[in-house]
Design an enzyme around this catalytic site. Sequence first.
Site, PDB file in Angstrom:
ATOM      1  N   ASP A   8      -8.205  -1.079  33.219  1.00  0.00           N
ATOM      2  CA  ASP A   8      -9.319  -0.806  34.123  1.00  0.00           C
ATOM      3  C   ASP A   8     -10.035   0.499  33.766  1.00  0.00           C
ATOM      4  O   ASP A   8     -11.267   0.570  33.749  1.00  0.00           O
ATOM      5  CB  ASP A   8      -8.819  -0.755  35.574  1.00  0.00           C
ATOM      6  CG  ASP A   8      -8.080  -2.024  35.967  1.00  0.00           C
ATOM      7  OD1 ASP A   8      -8.294  -3.056  35.298  1.00  0.00           O
ATOM      8  OD2 ASP A   8      -7.290  -1.986  36.924  1.00  0.00           O
ATOM      9  N   GLY A  30     -11.122  -3.124  47.807  1.00  0.00           N
ATOM     10  CA  GLY A  30     -10.062  -4.096  48.090  1.00  0.00           C
ATOM     11  C   GLY A  30     -10.360  -5.490  47.574  1.00  0.00           C
ATOM     12  O   GLY A  30      -9.736  -6.457  47.997  1.00  0.00           O
ATOM     13  N   ALA A  31     -11.314  -5.616  46.654  1.00  0.00           N
ATOM     14  CA  ALA A  31     -11.687  -6.943  46.148  1.00  0.00           C
ATOM     15  C   ALA A  31     -11.069  -7.217  44.784  1.00  0.00           C
ATOM     16  O   ALA A  31     -11.336  -8.239  44.164  1.00  0.00           O
ATOM     17  CB  ALA A  31     -13.207  -7.060  46.062  1.00  0.00           C
ATOM     18  N   SER A  52     -11.449  -3.170  40.805  1.00  0.00           N
ATOM     19  CA  SER A  52     -11.136  -1.841  40.267  1.00  0.00           C
ATOM     20  C   SER A  52     -11.985  -0.715  40.817  1.00  0.00           C
ATOM     21  O   SER A  52     -12.459   0.137  40.067  1.00  0.00           O
ATOM     22  CB  SER A  52     -11.255  -1.838  38.744  1.00  0.00           C
ATOM     23  OG  SER A  52     -10.052  -2.198  38.209  1.00  0.00           O
ATOM     24  N   SER A  53     -12.143  -0.695  42.128  1.00  0.00           N
ATOM     25  CA  SER A  53     -12.851   0.447  42.710  1.00  0.00           C
ATOM     26  C   SER A  53     -12.063   1.731  42.458  1.00  0.00           C
ATOM     27  O   SER A  53     -12.647   2.803  42.297  1.00  0.00           O
ATOM     28  CB  SER A  53     -13.060   0.230  44.207  1.00  0.00           C
ATOM     29  OG  SER A  53     -11.822  -0.002  44.835  1.00  0.00           O
ATOM     30  N   SER A  54     -10.741   1.634  42.357  1.00  0.00           N
ATOM     31  CA  SER A  54      -9.963   2.862  42.125  1.00  0.00           C
ATOM     32  C   SER A  54     -10.197   3.411  40.718  1.00  0.00           C
ATOM     33  O   SER A  54     -10.357   4.624  40.547  1.00  0.00           O
ATOM     34  CB  SER A  54      -8.479   2.634  42.400  1.00  0.00           C
ATOM     35  OG  SER A  54      -8.044   1.462  41.781  1.00  0.00           O
ATOM     36  N   GLU A 101      -4.959 -11.332  31.284  1.00  0.00           N
ATOM     37  CA  GLU A 101      -4.500 -10.753  32.564  1.00  0.00           C
ATOM     38  C   GLU A 101      -3.019 -10.424  32.522  1.00  0.00           C
ATOM     39  O   GLU A 101      -2.212 -11.240  32.036  1.00  0.00           O
ATOM     40  CB  GLU A 101      -4.792 -11.756  33.687  1.00  0.00           C
ATOM     41  CG  GLU A 101      -5.045 -11.116  35.026  1.00  0.00           C
ATOM     42  CD  GLU A 101      -6.327 -10.269  35.029  1.00  0.00           C
ATOM     43  OE1 GLU A 101      -6.254  -9.060  34.758  1.00  0.00           O
ATOM     44  OE2 GLU A 101      -7.399 -10.853  35.301  1.00  0.00           O
ATOM     45  N   SER A 110     -16.814  11.718  51.086  1.00  0.00           N
ATOM     46  CA  SER A 110     -17.433  10.481  50.628  1.00  0.00           C
ATOM     47  C   SER A 110     -18.679  10.227  51.470  1.00  0.00           C
ATOM     48  O   SER A 110     -18.666  10.468  52.678  1.00  0.00           O
ATOM     49  CB  SER A 110     -16.427   9.342  50.797  1.00  0.00           C
ATOM     50  OG  SER A 110     -17.106   8.135  51.026  1.00  0.00           O
TER      51      SER A 110
HETATM   52  C1  GLA Z   1      -4.475  -4.203  37.676  1.00  0.00           C
HETATM   53  C2  GLA Z   1      -4.021  -3.042  36.783  1.00  0.00           C
HETATM   54  C3  GLA Z   1      -4.371  -3.298  35.316  1.00  0.00           C
HETATM   55  C4  GLA Z   1      -3.921  -4.678  34.854  1.00  0.00           C
HETATM   56  C5  GLA Z   1      -4.347  -5.741  35.864  1.00  0.00           C
HETATM   57  C6  GLA Z   1      -3.785  -7.087  35.515  1.00  0.00           C
HETATM   58  O1  GLA Z   1      -5.860  -4.250  37.706  1.00  0.00           O
HETATM   59  O2  GLA Z   1      -4.620  -1.844  37.197  1.00  0.00           O
HETATM   60  O3  GLA Z   1      -3.819  -2.288  34.497  1.00  0.00           O
HETATM   61  O4  GLA Z   1      -2.541  -4.706  34.619  1.00  0.00           O
HETATM   62  O5  GLA Z   1      -3.950  -5.420  37.186  1.00  0.00           O
HETATM   63  O6  GLA Z   1      -4.308  -7.538  34.314  1.00  0.00           O
END
Ligand code: GLA
Length: 371
Positions: free
Chosen positions: A157, A107-108, A111-113, A22, A56
């Site tokens: 992500d 928002g959880a 990585s929805s974005s 992380e 959407s």
């Molecule tokens: C977010 C960022 C990633 C990564 C994580 C932490 O998800 O989009 O690139 O840096 O935080 O690991």
Amino acid sequence: MSDWLSPDVIASAPGRVNLIGEHIDYSQGFVLPFAITYRTTAQLRRRDDQRIRIRSKQRMDEVVSTSIAELNPGSQGGWELYVLGVIWSLGISEGVDIEIDGDVPLGAGLSSSAALECAVALGLNELFSLGLSRKELALLSQKAENIYVGVPCGIMDQSVSLMAESGSALLLDCRDLSTTLVPFDLGASGLELLIIDTRAHHALVDGEYAKRRQACESASSKLSISSLRDIELPTLIAAREKLSEEEFKRAHHAVSEMARTLEAVAVLRQKDFAALGELITQSHVSLRDDYEISCPELNCAVDVALAHGALGARMIGGGFGGSAIALVHQNQIEMVKGEIAESFKSNSFAEPRFFTSLPSAGAEITKKLVR
Ligand code: GLA
């Protein structure tokens, strides 16, 4: 509006959970995420003008209508910026209609974005026959988020959303984006990965993320290395006086997390889930104490899971909210969920949401243009 109903291309891309590694993607480290079953779908249709329309399925009454000429990095807006950013970063010069749907929890911290960016990127690649590789699409999706939306995220992500495969975690070397699949089958060992969405605020856009990146970069520059990938822990500790206290702590997290990630791959290959759990928990402690990006809700979820039999638990993603994961015996899942919910209640935190997911496939084209 009936033309929205017959897309030329349909693409989908997943959100992610990061098992370990992380806040080290932007320090050129190793990360070990997997794609979750929750996905975002983009239906795309070519237009014969230069207009762009986006909507959407979750908000059918709102249509974003703009044009190729109006694409402008840094402009204000909401979720549609991620879509416009990808159209911009891929250099698309013709009009397109895009309809988004999906079930990646928003928002959880899952990585929805990135799921949105990658579904659109893969779809545009197909629609306009761009011939870009998955690696190139990941970099262009990241560029969209960094420059168009203005979020200084790393490459993890987008890479996992585009390059994951079902049944495996993805070891990604963020220096050259090379990948290795690491089989990840918890079920066969009677385990499950519980995802706990704390519903606390995710502060990626609020500057704390950028500050962590800057601390790692200034530590590297004072240590005369190109990134924290280039130093081992004993050397970092010996060079401590060259750094401020804050830089040392940030670097200590990054360097120790890179080593933990590689160790996690080794123990995962041996199916040693007890050892994996310990590494996951050590990662949390490092993120909490050295990187200082945890929060009371995340610490509570982790502590309660560990106190009730989890083999390991940690916060995941950007920090300051979002989700935690816990490696739990299948027969203890309901009890652990109940204990966490109870503890959140007694601390007056928002009610947490629980998910679970098997490692799933990366982005896919499900409908192709027939030429
Ligand atoms: C977010 C960022 C990633 C990564 C994580 C932490 O998800 O989009 O690139 O840096 O935080 O690991």
